[in-house]
Structure formats: C-alpha cells, structure tokens
Design a protein around this motif. Structure first.
Motif, mmCIF file in Angstrom:
data_model
loop_
_atom_site.group_PDB
_atom_site.id
_atom_site.type_symbol
_atom_site.label_atom_id
_atom_site.label_comp_id
_atom_site.label_asym_id
_atom_site.label_seq_id
_atom_site.Cartn_x
_atom_site.Cartn_y
_atom_site.Cartn_z
ATOM 1 N N VAL A 29 -9.168 1.375 -26.258
ATOM 2 C CA VAL A 29 -10.502 0.828 -26.921
ATOM 3 C C VAL A 29 -11.094 -0.176 -25.938
ATOM 4 C CG1 VAL A 29 -11.365 -0.952 -28.573
ATOM 5 C CG2 VAL A 29 -10.050 1.175 -29.374
ATOM 6 N N LYS A 30 -9.965 -1.077 -25.299
ATOM 7 C CA LYS A 30 -10.480 -2.184 -24.594
ATOM 8 C C LYS A 30 -10.880 -1.814 -22.968
ATOM 9 C CE LYS A 30 -7.031 -5.597 -26.392
ATOM 10 N NZ LYS A 30 -5.956 -6.319 -26.387
ATOM 11 N N LEU A 31 -10.244 -0.585 -22.780
ATOM 12 C CA LEU A 31 -10.703 0.098 -21.543
ATOM 13 C C LEU A 31 -12.187 0.521 -21.638
ATOM 14 C CD1 LEU A 31 -7.545 2.002 -20.299
ATOM 15 C CD2 LEU A 31 -8.321 -0.016 -19.502
ATOM 16 N N LEU A 32 -12.462 1.125 -22.755
ATOM 17 C CA LEU A 32 -13.605 1.607 -23.077
ATOM 18 C C LEU A 32 -14.663 0.653 -22.982
ATOM 19 C CD1 LEU A 32 -13.629 4.238 -25.985
ATOM 20 C CD2 LEU A 32 -14.986 4.362 -24.094
ATOM 21 N N MET A 33 -14.409 -0.497 -23.463
ATOM 22 C CA MET A 33 -15.431 -1.574 -23.464
ATOM 23 C C MET A 33 -15.446 -2.382 -22.275
ATOM 24 S SD MET A 33 -15.841 -2.514 -27.536
ATOM 25 C CE MET A 33 -17.559 -3.443 -27.325
ATOM 26 N N ARG A 34 -14.551 -1.952 -21.505
ATOM 27 C CA ARG A 34 -14.287 -2.759 -20.031
ATOM 28 C C ARG A 34 -14.022 -4.227 -20.404
ATOM 29 N NH1 ARG A 34 -18.101 -2.738 -15.000
ATOM 30 N NH2 ARG A 34 -16.185 -3.635 -14.022
ATOM 31 N N PHE A 35 -12.943 -4.626 -21.416
ATOM 32 C CA PHE A 35 -12.387 -5.697 -21.437
ATOM 33 C C PHE A 35 -11.632 -5.867 -20.329
ATOM 34 C CE2 PHE A 35 -13.233 -5.718 -26.434
ATOM 35 C CZ PHE A 35 -14.552 -6.519 -26.047
ATOM 36 N N TYR A 36 -11.016 -4.638 -19.951
ATOM 37 C CA TYR A 36 -10.050 -4.304 -18.998
ATOM 38 C C TYR A 36 -10.579 -3.385 -17.999
ATOM 39 C CZ TYR A 36 -6.863 -7.708 -21.181
ATOM 40 O OH TYR A 36 -6.061 -8.676 -21.815
ATOM 41 N N ASP A 37 -10.456 -3.377 -16.661
ATOM 42 C CA ASP A 37 -10.701 -2.409 -15.694
ATOM 43 C C ASP A 37 -9.593 -1.374 -15.710
ATOM 44 O OD1 ASP A 37 -13.569 -2.552 -15.367
ATOM 45 O OD2 ASP A 37 -13.123 -3.900 -13.929
ATOM 46 N N VAL A 38 -9.851 -0.128 -15.476
ATOM 47 C CA VAL A 38 -8.438 0.929 -15.220
ATOM 48 C C VAL A 38 -8.151 0.801 -13.620
ATOM 49 C CG1 VAL A 38 -9.872 2.788 -16.653
ATOM 50 C CG2 VAL A 38 -10.198 2.716 -14.267
ATOM 51 N N ASN A 39 -6.752 0.998 -13.584
ATOM 52 C CA ASN A 39 -6.059 0.702 -12.297
ATOM 53 C C ASN A 39 -6.495 1.941 -11.392
ATOM 54 O OD1 ASN A 39 -4.742 -0.947 -14.013
ATOM 55 N ND2 ASN A 39 -2.986 -0.940 -12.552
ATOM 56 N N ASP A 40 -6.532 3.114 -12.110
ATOM 57 C CA ASP A 40 -6.795 4.484 -11.384
ATOM 58 C C ASP A 40 -7.659 5.354 -12.241
ATOM 59 O OD1 ASP A 40 -5.726 4.274 -8.596
ATOM 60 O OD2 ASP A 40 -3.791 4.146 -9.612
ATOM 61 N N GLY A 41 -8.406 6.309 -11.668
ATOM 62 C CA GLY A 41 -8.996 7.140 -12.642
ATOM 63 C C GLY A 41 -10.478 6.646 -12.973
ATOM 64 N N SER A 42 -11.041 7.285 -13.965
ATOM 65 C CA SER A 42 -12.296 6.592 -14.343
ATOM 66 C C SER A 42 -12.773 6.976 -15.858
ATOM 67 C CB SER A 42 -13.473 7.231 -13.584
ATOM 68 O OG SER A 42 -13.710 8.810 -13.609
ATOM 69 N N ILE A 43 -13.600 6.252 -16.450
ATOM 70 C CA ILE A 43 -14.106 6.571 -17.849
ATOM 71 C C ILE A 43 -15.714 6.779 -17.588
ATOM 72 C CG2 ILE A 43 -14.503 5.675 -20.027
ATOM 73 C CD1 ILE A 43 -12.048 3.709 -19.696
ATOM 74 N N LYS A 44 -16.203 7.896 -18.182
ATOM 75 C CA LYS A 44 -17.661 8.066 -18.021
ATOM 76 C C LYS A 44 -18.368 8.093 -19.300
ATOM 77 C CE LYS A 44 -17.128 10.165 -13.565
ATOM 78 N NZ LYS A 44 -17.161 11.618 -12.721
ATOM 79 N N ILE A 45 -19.537 7.680 -19.568
ATOM 80 C CA ILE A 45 -20.458 8.165 -20.601
ATOM 81 C C ILE A 45 -21.734 8.699 -20.101
ATOM 82 C CG2 ILE A 45 -21.864 6.808 -22.195
ATOM 83 C CD1 ILE A 45 -20.008 4.709 -22.334
ATOM 84 N N ASP A 46 -21.777 10.036 -20.456
ATOM 85 C CA ASP A 46 -22.733 10.924 -20.252
ATOM 86 C C ASP A 46 -22.678 11.141 -18.785
ATOM 87 O OD1 ASP A 46 -23.696 10.798 -22.768
ATOM 88 O OD2 ASP A 46 -25.490 10.043 -22.547
ATOM 89 N N GLY A 47 -21.670 11.147 -18.276
ATOM 90 C CA GLY A 47 -21.475 11.548 -16.702
ATOM 91 C C GLY A 47 -21.690 10.218 -15.834
ATOM 92 N N HIS A 48 -21.765 9.067 -16.390
ATOM 93 C CA HIS A 48 -22.062 7.925 -15.338
ATOM 94 C C HIS A 48 -20.679 7.035 -15.720
ATOM 95 C CE1 HIS A 48 -26.047 8.525 -15.053
ATOM 96 N NE2 HIS A 48 -26.396 9.006 -16.168
ATOM 97 N N ASN A 49 -20.008 6.540 -14.520
ATOM 98 C CA ASN A 49 -18.968 5.702 -14.552
ATOM 99 C C ASN A 49 -19.377 4.364 -15.431
ATOM 100 O OD1 ASN A 49 -16.871 3.941 -14.058
ATOM 101 N ND2 ASN A 49 -16.223 5.314 -12.458
ATOM 102 N N ILE A 50 -18.405 4.025 -16.278
ATOM 103 C CA ILE A 50 -18.985 2.732 -17.147
ATOM 104 C C ILE A 50 -19.231 1.463 -16.123
ATOM 105 C CG2 ILE A 50 -17.905 3.535 -19.236
ATOM 106 C CD1 ILE A 50 -15.195 1.699 -18.947
ATOM 107 N N LYS A 51 -18.402 1.742 -14.906
ATOM 108 C CA LYS A 51 -18.612 0.542 -13.922
ATOM 109 C C LYS A 51 -19.913 0.348 -13.425
ATOM 110 C CE LYS A 51 -13.744 0.160 -12.345
ATOM 111 N NZ LYS A 51 -12.692 0.340 -11.271
ATOM 112 N N ASP A 52 -20.617 1.556 -13.676
ATOM 113 C CA ASP A 52 -22.149 1.484 -13.124
ATOM 114 C C ASP A 52 -23.181 0.895 -14.262
ATOM 115 O OD1 ASP A 52 -21.178 2.510 -11.011
ATOM 116 O OD2 ASP A 52 -21.621 4.764 -11.624
ATOM 117 N N PHE A 53 -22.480 0.085 -15.241
ATOM 118 C CA PHE A 53 -23.463 -0.360 -16.230
ATOM 119 C C PHE A 53 -23.273 -2.007 -16.095
ATOM 120 C CE2 PHE A 53 -22.932 3.919 -18.267
ATOM 121 C CZ PHE A 53 -24.122 4.212 -18.446
ATOM 122 N N ASP A 54 -24.264 -2.680 -16.334
ATOM 123 C CA ASP A 54 -24.001 -4.177 -16.630
ATOM 124 C C ASP A 54 -22.970 -4.449 -17.696
ATOM 125 O OD1 ASP A 54 -25.661 -4.385 -14.453
ATOM 126 O OD2 ASP A 54 -27.333 -5.171 -15.702
#
Length: 602
Positions: free
Chosen positions: A405-430
């Motif tokens: 849950v914390k990774l989904l909401m970017r309370f923390y960032d993943v060490n490796d790999g990625s989490i995407k919403i509708d094909g967009h990496n969550i790091k690409d959102f403010d």
C-alpha cells in the motif's frame, strides 16, 4: 532527531554556520531592521547626552554657591531651569524612540516566527515517510513550538539590546573623552578584564544552551507519547518504568538548563564587580583633578555617571550573547529540519494523461523493496490488476501487506522494478496528482475535532450537504448519525472518543465514498466491533468498492471470498496468487490459513 547540535567537537563550526543562516534569514526584513537601528540609536544618543547636560546644571549650582559665598549674584535659576527643560525634552524624545523601535522589533520577530512556522508546516508535507518512522512526534513538534518561540523571543530582546549597547558604549566613550582623556584611559584599563570574563562564560555556556534545546525536544516527545497512550501504560502497570525514563531525560534537561542559566546569571554580578573597580578609581583620580582645578565638579559627576553606565552595556552585551546562544541553538534545530532531504513533489517525465481520466489498471513489475537496502521485504513481486477488480492482500503479521500500500501511494519508492497505473509509471505523476487517484480507509481511523458533517466533507471540500448525506447513506452511517444529539452537526472531540469504533469506521467510509477516487485502499479489520456493526461496515465497503479498483488488506479471510485476485504474502514474497476457489484447490499456504480461521470460528 539529528544530534549534530549536541556534538561538543562541532559546536564552533555549527554555531558560525547556523548564525550565518540566521543572519541571512533576518536579511528578509532589512528595511524594518534599518528603521529599528535608527530609532534605537536615536533613543540611545539622547540618553547618553543626558548626564553631560545634568553635569552642567551641577556646575551652575556649584558656581552659584561659590559666587554667593564671595558676595556675588548667586545661583542663576533661569539657566538651571533651561538645562532641566532641555533634559526633560531629550528624555521624552528618547522614550518615544524606544517605544517605536520596540514596536517595530516585536513585529519583525513575530513575522519571522510566523514565516518559519509556515515553512516548517509546508516542509512536513514534503518530508519522506521514513523521516517520521525514526522520530517521535514530540521531537518534530518541538521544532515548530519551542524552538521557534525561543528564536523569536531571543531575537526580539537581543537585536535591539545589541544595537543599544554598542551605541551606548561608543557614545559614552566619546563623551568621556570630551570630559577627561586621563580618566577615560583609567576606565579602559579595566575593560580587558571584563571582556575576558565574558568570553570565558560565553564559551562555557554555548554547549549547555544547545543541549537544553535538544533535551527539551526529547521531553516533549516523551510527554506526547506517554499521555496519548496513558490508558495502555496503566493497563500494563508500566507507570514506574515510564516515570523512570522521563526522570532520566528530565534530569538531563535540568542539568543542561541549570548550567546554562547559572552561567548566564553570572554575567551581571561579574560586570557589576568590574564596574565598581572603575568607579572607585575614577572617584579618587577625579577628586585630585578637581582639587587642581583641571576639571569641574559637574564634569566629575557626569564622568562618574558615565562610568556607572559604561559597565551596564557591557553586561547587557554579555546577556545578549547568552540570548544569541539560545537563539542560534534554536535556529540550528529549525534550519536543520528545513534542510532535511525532501521527497521530489513534481515528476521529471510527467505522464501525458490527467490523473482524473485514469481507469484504474495497476501493474506491479518485478518490484523489489526494503526499508533498509540490506533488509529486502519484497523480493520479486509482479501482479497485473484490471480496472474495477477487487484485490485482497493476505498473510501473517509482518509479511509486507501494508508495504504494498505504501509503495502504491509512493510513501516509499521501489528499489527495483516499477508500479504502473494505466501503463504509466507512478513516478511520472506529481505526488499530489498521484494521491488524488487513491482513497483510503484504514483500521486506525483518523477524524478531527469538528462536526460529523465537516469530517465527511473532508473527502471533497466543495461537496454540498445533500452530497455528504448521500455518501453517509451509502456508507450505512446515516441512521446512527441521526440518532446522535445534533445529528450531522454533532461535534466530535479531539480523539473522537464520543462515538464508537464502528461508527468512526463508517464515517471514514462515507468520507471515502464522497471523495470518489478511482482506486481504493481498504484495511478491513473489524475485530474491535460487534457482529451487527461488522455486517454494516462490510456492506458499506461493498458500496465503496463497487466499480472501483480496490486493494483490501484482509484479516478475516471469509470476507474476501469474492475477491478477483488474492495475493498471499509470506516473509515479503508473494507465494501464491489467484481467486478463492483456485487457492483452496491448490491446498497451499492460503488454504492452510483459511481452514485454520474457519476451524476457529466453527
């Protein structure tokens, strides 16, 4: 809390660095400070001139008496009246100037405190979650309350006193030289002794002032922690341990505060002693000069008054140095917090889609994460979740359920790999934009002091009363709200302890329904409520998740049998995936967990 301020070896370097930052920060109010300086100098100059004019009055009286004894005209009362009137005007103007500079400086110091508190609050919202995982709330709170207050009060007193003291020393020195260079030199011979004593005390007290601020933060942290969980402390009979721990920290605060205040209090008597030495020397030499006719009686009186005044600003500067120590110690902790590393709020490569247009497809691709790099919790987690699906996350305590849950909401960032919403990496959102996508209902309900209507409307601040009531009905909360005194206008207290745990949960669900986010995160723990309330909460959660992608941290496996996908975690690994029937057929860890719970409830 960072302990850099408490390291004795770094104190000089830290002091200069923090003082430099403080001076730069005060520079934002340079025009106000210039005005303060003008009025402070004006006030001091008029005060300094006073004794010389008063000495002229004494000389006039002395000459008049001597003239009368010689058969002359006697005392010129008109001349004395003129001198006294001039003196009165000077002191009135000085008092007015002093009032204006005090008014201006108080405004500057309080504006600075206002700005610092604002920056600290804004900073808190940009801080990474791991900062608060390693600090007590009281320590962070101390930066905003105690340290900013100390900084404001110390600056308010020290800046004007510093200007006044320096102006007084320069003014008195000039006036003394115009009266008698010899007496001035005698006075100055004693000055190095007072400067040496002052610098020695300042050096000793610096560390204690900084320690005092640091331990004050710790004491606040303990008080906040102890009394927010006072019932737990009493339930486990841990009062003695808590008191012992508090006493130890309080003792350290007492020792540092006692030493800093004691050393600070030494300044005045030492300066008084040095001043009296100068006073005696001037009285003896001045008497000899007056007998020789080198100096007038009025000038001796003026000079003695200046000698008495001369040690006062030196003593004040010693006090200013102590206040400055206190201000810099507080500033060091405030700036230390403001300089902490922040989370990047804006995305480097912004996603070419508005967050409100997202459907809610979520994809985890070989996610690897650990709160510490050497302790990896999620080793290689992958999952493909379609919009509108209900995902249950199950597993024993410590398996990593809330970590996902914390990774989904970017309370923390993943060490490796990625989490995407509708094909967009969550790091690409403010970050703020990303979190607009998510709604949360947690086991630890958070409600603030205010009405039930205000608490539900927190989900969407522009919602009408009708929309709030509709959300409450969908959350099965409307009925119980209407039975409360005041209904939707009932005021919740600070801990919201005037309603039950189940009622709190229903209000938070209503808030989430009103917010209408695309993806929901639910902690469906209902172990602290009765069966009837649990059924109501379950129905409310079903309404909440309808048509939305939802992640449910499951505790009772019987409640997630209809989940589209169940992720089974153990020791940070997703060891099984599938729906309820598939996992039961496998006869693996999930089947074992489910059967053990079923047996317990059977």
């Amino acid at each position: 809390m960072a302990h850099g301020a408490m390291k004795g070896g770094e104190k000089a370097k830290d002091f200069k660095k923090s003082l430099g930052k403080l001076v730069a920060y005060i520079g934002n109010y340079k025009f106000g400070l210039i005005a303060v300086m003008v009025f402070a100098i004006g006030s001091t100059v008029f005060n300094v001139v006073g004794p010389k004019i008063l000495g002229n009055a004494t000389t006039e009286i002395f000459n008049g008496i001597m003239s009368k004894l010689s058969g002359g005209s006697g005392i010129n009362f008109d001349a004395i009246a003129g001198i006294i009137l001039l003196l009165l005007v000077l002191y009135v103007v000085s008092a007015v100037f002093q009032f204006i500079q005090g008014f201006l400086m108080t405004g500057i110091s309080q504006k600075m405190c206002f700005k610092l508190r604002k920056e600290l609050i804004e900073k808190i919202n940009r801080m990474p979650m791991n900062y608060f995982d390693t600090r007590t709330y009281g320590e962070v709170l101390s930066r905003i309350t105690n340290d900013v207050d100390t900084l404001g009060q110390s600056l308010n007193q020290s800046v004007t006193q510093l200007i006044t003291s320096i102006t007084t020393i320069i003014g008195i020195t000039y006036m003394m030289f115009t009266i008698s260079p010899l007496l001035t030199v005698i006075t100055f011979v004693i000055l190095p002794l007072s400067v040496f004593m002052m610098s020695f005390i300042v050096k000793k007290s610096q560390k204690f002032f900084r320690d005092q601020q640091a331990y004050l933060g710790k004491v606040n942290g303990q008080v906040e922690e102890i009394y927010s969980g006072h019932n737990i402390v009493q339930a486990f009979n841990r009062e003695e341990e808590v008191i012992a721990e508090f006493k130890a920290t309080n003792r350290k605060l007492y020792e540092s505060a006692w030493k800093s205040q004691y050393l600070s209090g030494l300044m005045q008597p030492i300066m008084g002693f040095v001043g009296n030495l100068g006073y005696v020397a001037v009285a003896i030499v001045g008497g000899i000069l007056a007998a020789n006719g080198t100096i007038t009686v009025g000038n001796i009186q003026s000079f003695i008054a200046y000698v008495k005044q001369f040690t006062q600003p030196i003593g004040q500067m010693a006090q200013v140095s102590n206040m400055l120590q206190s201000a810099v110690a507080a500033a060091e902790r405030v700036f230390e917090f403001l300089d902490e590393e922040e989370e990047e709020q804006k995305a480097e490569n912004h996603a070419p889609i508005n967050a409100s247009e997202l459907e809610g497809n979520v994809e985890f691709e070989h996610v690897r994460f650990g709160y510490n790099p050497d302790k990896i919790i999620l080793k290689d987690f992958s999952a493909d979740i379609k919009s509108g699906q209900k995902i249950a996350i199950v597993g024993p305590t410590g398996a990593g359920k809330t970590t996902i849950v914390k990774l989904l909401m970017r309370f923390y960032d993943v060490n490796d790999g990625s989490i995407k919403i509708d094909g967009h990496n969550i790091k690409d959102f403010d970050r703020s934009e990303l979190r607009e996508v998510f709604g949360m209902v947690l086991q630890d309900t958070w409600l603030f002091k205010g009405t039930i209507m205000e608490n539900i409307r927190y989900g969407r601040l522009d919602a009408t009363d009708e929309e709030v009531i509709a959300a409450a009905k969908a959350a099965h909360a409307h009925h119980f709200i209407m039975t409360l005194p005041g209904g939707y206008d009932m005021e919740l207290n600070e801990e919201a302890s005037n309603i039950s745990q189940g009622q709190k949960q229903l209000i938070t669900i209503a808030r989430a329904i009103l917010a209408d986010n695309r993806i929901m995160i639910l902690d469906e723990a209902t172990s602290s409520v009765d069966t009837r309330t649990e059924e109501r909460i379950q129905k409310a959660m079903d309404n909440l998740t309808k048509g939305r992608t939802s992640f449910v941290i499951a505790h009772r496996l019987s409640t997630i049998r209809d989940a589209d996908l169940i992720l089974v975690l153990k020791d940070g690994d997703v060891i099984e995936q599938g729906n309820h029937e598939e996992l039961l057929r496998k006869g693996g860890f999930y089947a074992e967990l489910y059967n053990s719970q079923f047996e317990q409830t059977a």
